[in-house]
Structures are given as C-alpha cells and as structure tokens.
Scaffold this motif. Structure first.
Motif, mmCIF file in Angstrom:
data_model
loop_
_atom_site.group_PDB
_atom_site.id
_atom_site.type_symbol
_atom_site.label_atom_id
_atom_site.label_comp_id
_atom_site.label_asym_id
_atom_site.label_seq_id
_atom_site.Cartn_x
_atom_site.Cartn_y
_atom_site.Cartn_z
ATOM 1 N N ARG A 1 -3.823 10.346 2.669
ATOM 2 C CA ARG A 1 -3.243 10.928 1.453
ATOM 3 C C ARG A 1 -3.093 9.863 0.368
ATOM 4 O O ARG A 1 -3.446 10.100 -0.806
ATOM 5 C CB ARG A 1 -1.870 11.527 1.784
ATOM 6 N N ILE A 2 -2.595 8.700 0.735
ATOM 7 C CA ILE A 2 -2.397 7.623 -0.240
ATOM 8 C C ILE A 2 -3.744 7.152 -0.785
ATOM 9 O O ILE A 2 -3.898 6.939 -1.990
ATOM 10 C CB ILE A 2 -1.610 6.474 0.402
ATOM 11 N N ASP A 3 -4.721 6.997 0.109
ATOM 12 C CA ASP A 3 -6.042 6.533 -0.322
ATOM 13 C C ASP A 3 -6.686 7.525 -1.282
ATOM 14 O O ASP A 3 -7.413 7.129 -2.200
ATOM 15 C CB ASP A 3 -6.933 6.324 0.904
ATOM 16 N N ARG A 4 -6.390 8.809 -1.079
ATOM 17 C CA ARG A 4 -6.933 9.847 -1.966
ATOM 18 C C ARG A 4 -6.069 10.072 -3.209
ATOM 19 O O ARG A 4 -6.362 10.944 -4.018
ATOM 20 C CB ARG A 4 -7.048 11.167 -1.193
ATOM 21 N N ARG A 5 -4.985 9.324 -3.310
ATOM 22 C CA ARG A 5 -4.038 9.460 -4.425
ATOM 23 C C ARG A 5 -3.516 10.899 -4.542
ATOM 24 O O ARG A 5 -3.448 11.486 -5.619
ATOM 25 C CB ARG A 5 -4.667 9.014 -5.735
ATOM 26 N N SER A 6 -3.163 11.430 -3.390
ATOM 27 C CA SER A 6 -2.661 12.790 -3.303
ATOM 28 C C SER A 6 -1.206 12.784 -2.868
ATOM 29 O O SER A 6 -0.737 11.820 -2.265
ATOM 30 C CB SER A 6 -3.496 13.581 -2.282
ATOM 31 N N ARG A 7 -0.492 13.863 -3.172
ATOM 32 C CA ARG A 7 0.871 14.018 -2.673
ATOM 33 C C ARG A 7 0.938 14.995 -1.498
ATOM 34 O O ARG A 7 2.013 15.260 -0.975
ATOM 35 C CB ARG A 7 1.791 14.512 -3.809
ATOM 36 N N THR B 1 -9.002 6.451 5.538
ATOM 37 C CA THR B 1 -9.490 6.155 4.191
ATOM 38 C C THR B 1 -10.617 7.132 3.892
ATOM 39 O O THR B 1 -11.293 7.629 4.805
ATOM 40 C CB THR B 1 -10.037 4.717 4.074
ATOM 41 N N GLU C 1 6.541 5.331 -0.848
ATOM 42 C CA GLU C 1 6.086 6.512 -0.123
ATOM 43 C C GLU C 1 7.071 6.978 0.952
ATOM 44 O O GLU C 1 6.890 8.053 1.538
ATOM 45 C CB GLU C 1 4.723 6.244 0.523
ATOM 46 N N GLU D 1 1.614 19.190 -7.215
ATOM 47 C CA GLU D 1 0.206 18.833 -7.321
ATOM 48 C C GLU D 1 -0.636 20.093 -7.365
ATOM 49 O O GLU D 1 -0.562 20.921 -6.450
ATOM 50 C CB GLU D 1 -0.203 17.968 -6.129
ATOM 51 N N ARG E 1 0.821 -1.219 0.000
ATOM 52 C CA ARG E 1 0.000 0.000 0.000
ATOM 53 C C ARG E 1 0.848 1.260 0.000
ATOM 54 O O ARG E 1 0.507 2.256 -0.634
ATOM 55 C CB ARG E 1 -0.903 -0.018 1.237
ATOM 56 N N GLN E 2 1.974 1.215 0.713
ATOM 57 C CA GLN E 2 2.811 2.404 0.869
ATOM 58 C C GLN E 2 4.081 2.340 0.020
ATOM 59 O O GLN E 2 5.024 3.091 0.270
ATOM 60 C CB GLN E 2 3.162 2.588 2.352
#
Length: 272
Positions: free
Chosen positions: A145-151, A119, A40, A261, A36-37
């Motif tokens: 942040r990862i779940d939202r596909r954001s940086r 999430t 990152e 971003e 998942r990470q």
C-alpha cells in the motif's frame, strides 16, 4: 492453513505452537523502515539474535527470521540467523530477481528462503520471482500500500493483485494476517479468513491484532478455535463462499470510502 506468530516471548512461542500454530517469526527488519513507514502507524520490531536463540530453544515449531531488505549487510544477517537456529529466512521488500538469486547463493541450501512481495516492482515480476527455488511467498499488504502511495490496505485482495501472484506461486503462499474469530477491523477477520481460503493461501501471519485480542486468553483454546474456523470455511458451500466474497468487497469498498481515497480502476483484471 499454517499460522505463524510474530513473537520473541519464549513462553508465548512454546504455547502457541503447542496449541496448533505452525511456527514463529522473529523480526529483524528495521533498516529504513521508520522512514518508509513514517506516519503510517505500523509496527516496527526490534528483535535481536538473542531473541531468535531463545525462541529456537523454546519450541520445536518452525522458526522463521525476517531479515532486512537486501543489501551489503545480508551476508552477515544470513550467517547470524543460521547460527541462531532459523529454519527459514524471509527477505522483505524484494524489488528484482537478482536480490533473491544473491540471497539464495548466500544461503547455499542451508535453510529455506522465503520472500515478501510488497512492492509494485515485485508484483510486476512475480512470475520470475516465483520461478526461484523458494520456501514460501507472502504478499505484504502494508508496504505494498505504501509503495503504491495508497491509503487502502486491503485493495490488493479485490483488484486482482493477490490472485495474480497466487496464480504463479508454486510454493506455500500467504497474504494478510488474522486475529481471533469475531475480531478484525475494518474488515472482519471471518471475511478475511474466507478470502484466504478462496485464494488457496497455505499460511498467514498473526501479529499485533492477534496479540492484543489474546490478552487474558488461553492459546490452547484460541489457536484451535482459529484452526476450526478455517476448516469450517474450507467446507463452506459455493453459495456461502460467494456471499462472503461479496461482503468482503463491500467492506473493503466502505473502508476505501472512509479513507477518502477515490476508487480507481483495478491495475489487474478482476478475478472471476
């Protein structure tokens, strides 16, 4: 504000609690976390039941154990955490209330059950999740942040997300993490601490940055210094709090620009 330190070092656990921290977190979460990470640069711990037993023996502070996300293994992890002396378990990566209900049934009142809202599904169901008999709620910025596909790690602090979850939380609420006064990047820890005070956070975590900044330092000096800094922020005037909030937003916007971003409209209304 209660400070909870991630550590499996019994000496560190003993000293930070004696210095004023509320307790310790032992971290068992690793199922699927590397995938998942991936890429990152996040921290994945490898704490064990033996670590939990050692930490429990070292301190009379509150000991929390973060399990893996809900699954067929949760029943066994609950029993093991209880047998090792955990005061609370933390359930990460919650996506729907049924996971929390089943975990509460497994615990059957034998310890506290806290959840990590990290999430988008959990954010959207925050009110339903907060209606459960929980011991605490924490918003995890990294996985959200990862779940939202954001940086942008800190964007939920200023887009209304954290305020919305805080508004429905009736148990101790936490978000983000702190390090020593004067530290913190890309958002200075003072501004982050001021934001935690603004939203009425009851606790936060001390993790990788805290441990890095603590090298060669005395926890009997530094933990009280952190608590004193939080007390000072709680006593700040409304004008100073507004200045700090504007500086936080500017720091997060600058971090967003550096990430490349584009800024997007907030998914929730901006807090007043």
């Amino acid at each position: 504000m209660d400070l909870f330190v991630f550590t499996v070092d019994p000496g560190c656990a003993r000293d930070v609690v004696a210095g004023g921290a509320a307790g310790i977190v032992v971290d068992w979460e690793r199922r699927g976390k590397a995938r998942r990470q991936l890429g990152e640069g996040t921290q994945i711990n490898a704490d064990t039941p033996a670590d939990l037993r050692r930490v429990r023996a070292a301190t009379d502070g509150r000991v929390l154990c973060r399990l893996n996300g809900f699954g067929s293994w949760t029943a066994g992890e609950v029993e093991e955490a209880l047998a090792c002396g955990a005061d609370e378990i933390l359930l990460p990566m919650v996506r729907e209330p049924g996971e929390v209900d089943r975990t509460l049934e497994l615990v059957a009142g034998r310890c506290g059950v806290g959840i990590l809202i990290e999430t988008q599904d959990a954010v959207e169901q925050a009110a339903a999740l907060a209606a459960r008999p929980l011991s605490r709620i924490y918003v995890g910025l990294n996985d959200l942040r990862i779940d939202r596909r954001s940086r942008e790690l800190f964007r939920p602090l200023v887009d209304g997300t954290v305020d919305a979850v805080r508004a429905v939380a009736t148990v101790p609420f936490g978000v983000a993490g702190l390090t020593l006064p004067g530290g913190g990047w890309p958002v200075p820890t003072r501004l982050l601490a001021a934001e935690l005070v603004r939203v009425g956070a009851d606790f936060t975590f001390l993790r990788r940055s805290f441990h890095a900044d603590m090298v060669g330092r005395d926890p009997f000096v530094e933990v009280p210094r952190m608590l004193a800094g939080l007390a000072e922020l709680r006593a700040a005037t409304a004008e100073q709090a507004a200045v700090d909030r504007r500086a936080l937003v500017a720091a997060i916007d600058e971090a967003g620009r550096r990430s490349g971003e584009p800024l997007v409209p907030a998914p929730m209304s901006q807090p007043a």
